[in-house]
Design a protein around this motif. Structure first.
Motif, mmCIF file in Angstrom:
data_model
loop_
_atom_site.group_PDB
_atom_site.id
_atom_site.type_symbol
_atom_site.label_atom_id
_atom_site.label_comp_id
_atom_site.label_asym_id
_atom_site.label_seq_id
_atom_site.Cartn_x
_atom_site.Cartn_y
_atom_site.Cartn_z
ATOM 1 N N ARG A 179 20.182 2.003 39.335
ATOM 2 C CA ARG A 179 19.772 2.956 38.314
ATOM 3 C C ARG A 179 18.808 3.939 38.962
ATOM 4 O O ARG A 179 18.116 3.610 39.935
ATOM 5 C CB ARG A 179 19.100 2.268 37.123
ATOM 6 C CG ARG A 179 17.870 1.472 37.470
ATOM 7 C CD ARG A 179 17.231 0.835 36.254
ATOM 8 N NE ARG A 179 16.515 1.815 35.441
ATOM 9 C CZ ARG A 179 15.780 1.478 34.382
ATOM 10 N NH1 ARG A 179 15.709 0.215 33.992
ATOM 11 N NH2 ARG A 179 15.145 2.388 33.689
ATOM 12 N N VAL A 180 18.797 5.167 38.472
ATOM 13 C CA VAL A 180 17.918 6.182 39.041
ATOM 14 C C VAL A 180 16.485 5.920 38.593
ATOM 15 O O VAL A 180 16.212 5.736 37.396
ATOM 16 C CB VAL A 180 18.358 7.594 38.604
ATOM 17 C CG1 VAL A 180 17.368 8.640 39.124
ATOM 18 C CG2 VAL A 180 19.762 7.894 39.113
ATOM 19 N N THR A 182 12.685 7.631 38.871
ATOM 20 C CA THR A 182 11.937 8.818 39.248
ATOM 21 C C THR A 182 10.727 8.427 40.090
ATOM 22 O O THR A 182 10.331 7.255 40.140
ATOM 23 C CB THR A 182 11.462 9.585 38.009
ATOM 24 O OG1 THR A 182 10.488 8.780 37.319
ATOM 25 C CG2 THR A 182 12.634 9.905 37.085
ATOM 26 N N ARG A 183 10.092 9.407 40.713
ATOM 27 C CA ARG A 183 8.876 9.126 41.478
ATOM 28 C C ARG A 183 7.791 8.566 40.564
ATOM 29 O O ARG A 183 7.053 7.661 40.948
ATOM 30 C CB ARG A 183 8.384 10.395 42.176
ATOM 31 C CG ARG A 183 9.292 10.875 43.299
ATOM 32 C CD ARG A 183 8.677 12.084 44.001
ATOM 33 N NE ARG A 183 9.524 12.547 45.072
ATOM 34 C CZ ARG A 183 10.496 13.432 44.912
ATOM 35 N NH1 ARG A 183 10.739 13.941 43.717
ATOM 36 N NH2 ARG A 183 11.218 13.812 45.953
ATOM 37 N N GLN A 185 8.184 6.816 37.836
ATOM 38 C CA GLN A 185 8.509 5.428 37.512
ATOM 39 C C GLN A 185 8.190 4.508 38.685
ATOM 40 O O GLN A 185 7.656 3.411 38.498
ATOM 41 C CB GLN A 185 9.987 5.310 37.136
ATOM 42 C CG GLN A 185 10.318 5.898 35.776
ATOM 43 C CD GLN A 185 11.808 5.924 35.505
ATOM 44 O OE1 GLN A 185 12.619 6.160 36.394
ATOM 45 N NE2 GLN A 185 12.185 5.663 34.259
ATOM 46 N N THR A 226 18.827 9.181 47.852
ATOM 47 C CA THR A 226 18.068 10.224 47.170
ATOM 48 C C THR A 226 18.966 10.931 46.162
ATOM 49 O O THR A 226 20.072 11.349 46.499
ATOM 50 C CB THR A 226 17.537 11.255 48.180
ATOM 51 O OG1 THR A 226 16.710 10.598 49.146
ATOM 52 C CG2 THR A 226 16.719 12.328 47.467
ATOM 53 N N ILE A 227 18.506 11.035 44.929
ATOM 54 C CA ILE A 227 19.224 11.768 43.889
ATOM 55 C C ILE A 227 18.467 13.076 43.670
ATOM 56 O O ILE A 227 17.349 13.073 43.141
ATOM 57 C CB ILE A 227 19.308 10.974 42.572
ATOM 58 C CG1 ILE A 227 19.891 9.575 42.830
ATOM 59 C CG2 ILE A 227 20.140 11.737 41.552
ATOM 60 C CD1 ILE A 227 21.283 9.566 43.426
ATOM 61 N N ARG A 228 19.050 14.159 44.098
ATOM 62 C CA ARG A 228 18.378 15.455 44.095
ATOM 63 C C ARG A 228 17.809 15.793 42.718
ATOM 64 O O ARG A 228 18.491 15.690 41.699
ATOM 65 C CB ARG A 228 19.353 16.540 44.550
ATOM 66 C CG ARG A 228 18.712 17.907 44.751
ATOM 67 C CD ARG A 228 19.733 18.890 45.292
ATOM 68 N NE ARG A 228 19.173 20.206 45.452
ATOM 69 C CZ ARG A 228 18.484 20.614 46.522
ATOM 70 N NH1 ARG A 228 18.297 19.771 47.521
ATOM 71 N NH2 ARG A 228 18.004 21.839 46.606
ATOM 72 N N ASN A 229 16.533 16.198 42.734
ATOM 73 C CA ASN A 229 15.817 16.622 41.527
ATOM 74 C C ASN A 229 15.637 15.507 40.493
ATOM 75 O O ASN A 229 15.213 15.789 39.367
ATOM 76 C CB ASN A 229 16.506 17.815 40.858
ATOM 77 C CG ASN A 229 16.540 19.044 41.743
ATOM 78 O OD1 ASN A 229 15.605 19.286 42.499
ATOM 79 N ND2 ASN A 229 17.618 19.803 41.663
ATOM 80 N N GLU A 230 15.960 14.264 40.864
ATOM 81 C CA GLU A 230 15.803 13.167 39.909
ATOM 82 C C GLU A 230 14.936 12.039 40.455
ATOM 83 O O GLU A 230 13.988 11.611 39.806
ATOM 84 C CB GLU A 230 17.174 12.623 39.506
ATOM 85 C CG GLU A 230 18.015 13.587 38.690
ATOM 86 C CD GLU A 230 19.250 12.918 38.126
ATOM 87 O OE1 GLU A 230 19.123 11.877 37.458
ATOM 88 O OE2 GLU A 230 20.362 13.441 38.374
ATOM 89 N N GLY A 231 15.258 11.514 41.637
ATOM 90 C CA GLY A 231 14.501 10.393 42.170
ATOM 91 C C GLY A 231 15.306 9.635 43.194
ATOM 92 O O GLY A 231 15.939 10.234 44.072
ATOM 93 N N TYR A 232 15.315 8.305 43.062
ATOM 94 C CA TYR A 232 15.980 7.452 44.037
ATOM 95 C C TYR A 232 16.842 6.415 43.327
ATOM 96 O O TYR A 232 16.570 6.025 42.190
ATOM 97 C CB TYR A 232 14.955 6.761 44.932
ATOM 98 C CG TYR A 232 14.201 7.735 45.826
ATOM 99 C CD1 TYR A 232 14.747 8.149 47.037
ATOM 100 C CD2 TYR A 232 12.974 8.250 45.440
ATOM 101 C CE1 TYR A 232 14.078 9.038 47.844
ATOM 102 C CE2 TYR A 232 12.294 9.150 46.236
ATOM 103 C CZ TYR A 232 12.854 9.546 47.449
ATOM 104 O OH TYR A 232 12.195 10.447 48.239
#
Length: 246
Positions: A179-180, A182-183, A185, A226-232
């Motif tokens: 699951r994505v 965010t930084r 989170q 890395t999920i661009r503009n979202e997180g990891y």
């Protein structure tokens, strides 16, 4: 283990700052030792169990970044850096070489206390197993992370050294896989963020360090995407096993 059992070492060449912080931390139930330079720091660490080091970056002679690198090579003890307001570069370098957190000068001693408590809560949870079963062992891609022992074992069976921050970051991914995150989170999950001033790019630095330890090719990661503009996003399926020694 009660937080009053934790032993904090303050390393700063300014004796007034050391004394002020020591009084404040002692008043809040922590044991405190003081060192004015690296020689004293290592001497104290050799003679007593230290649970958290508060280390000033700007010191004459050998600076805090060099001391952090040397300490990290010999011990996983959590290190909180004291850094100047304009020291973005120092903060990034400090995190890259193994520091767990930082506090920007000038700061309120209560902020430092909160950061220390966040670190000691994680250490206390590991020793008392208060937050998860003693048998919690997470497996992913042949790797095994033992939550109670705070160890990471490679597919080849070798123990892999992780700093406290790296361990908590990986554990956050394993508890919320596929699951994505965010930084923000990840800061909350892994570091118990206590201030809205937290430096969220520090997550990027710690993920880079973590990738170097668990990825075959850190530049083309398989586990942590890395999920661009979202997180990891942690891609691997995670299995929860029993610790046979528990």
């Amino acid at each position: 283990m009660s937080q009053t059992n934790f032993h904090v070492l303050i390393v700063d060449d300014d004796h007034r700052i050391r004394a002020m912080l020591a009084r404040f931390l002692i008043d809040h139930g922590l044991r405190v030792s003081q060192a004015g330079d690296g020689r004293e720091m290592f001497a104290i660490c050799d003679s007593a169990r230290i649970d958290v080091i508060v280390l000033d970056i700007m010191m004459p002679g050998e600076d805090g970044l060099s001391l952090c690198r040397r300490m990290r090579a010999r011990s996983p003890v959590p290190i909180i850096l004291l850094t100047a307001m304009s020291g973005d570069t120092d903060r990034i370098i400090g995190l890259e070489i193994g520091a767990d957190d930082y506090v920007v000068k000038p700061f309120n001693p209560r902020e430092l206390l909160a950061r220390i408590r966040a670190v000691t809560r994680r250490l206390g949870a590991a020793s008392t197993n208060a937050e998860r079963p003693a048998a919690a062992v997470y497996e992913f891609g042949g790797w095994q992370l033992n939550a109670s022992r705070r160890t990471l074992t490679s597919p080849a069976g070798a123990l892999t050294d992780l700093t406290s921050g790296e361990f908590d970051l990986l554990l956050a991914f394993l508890e919320y896989p596929q699951r994505v995150l965010t930084r923000d989170q990840l800061l909350d999950l892994a570091h118990g963020r206590t201030s809205h001033h937290s430096y969220d790019r520090s997550i990027d630095v710690q993920i880079s360090r973590l990738r170097r330890k668990i990825e075959v090719d850190p530049q083309d990661p398989v586990f942590i995407k890395t999920i661009r503009n979202e997180g990891y996003f942690f891609t691997a399926p995670v299995a929860l096993l029993r610790d046979a020694a528990a």
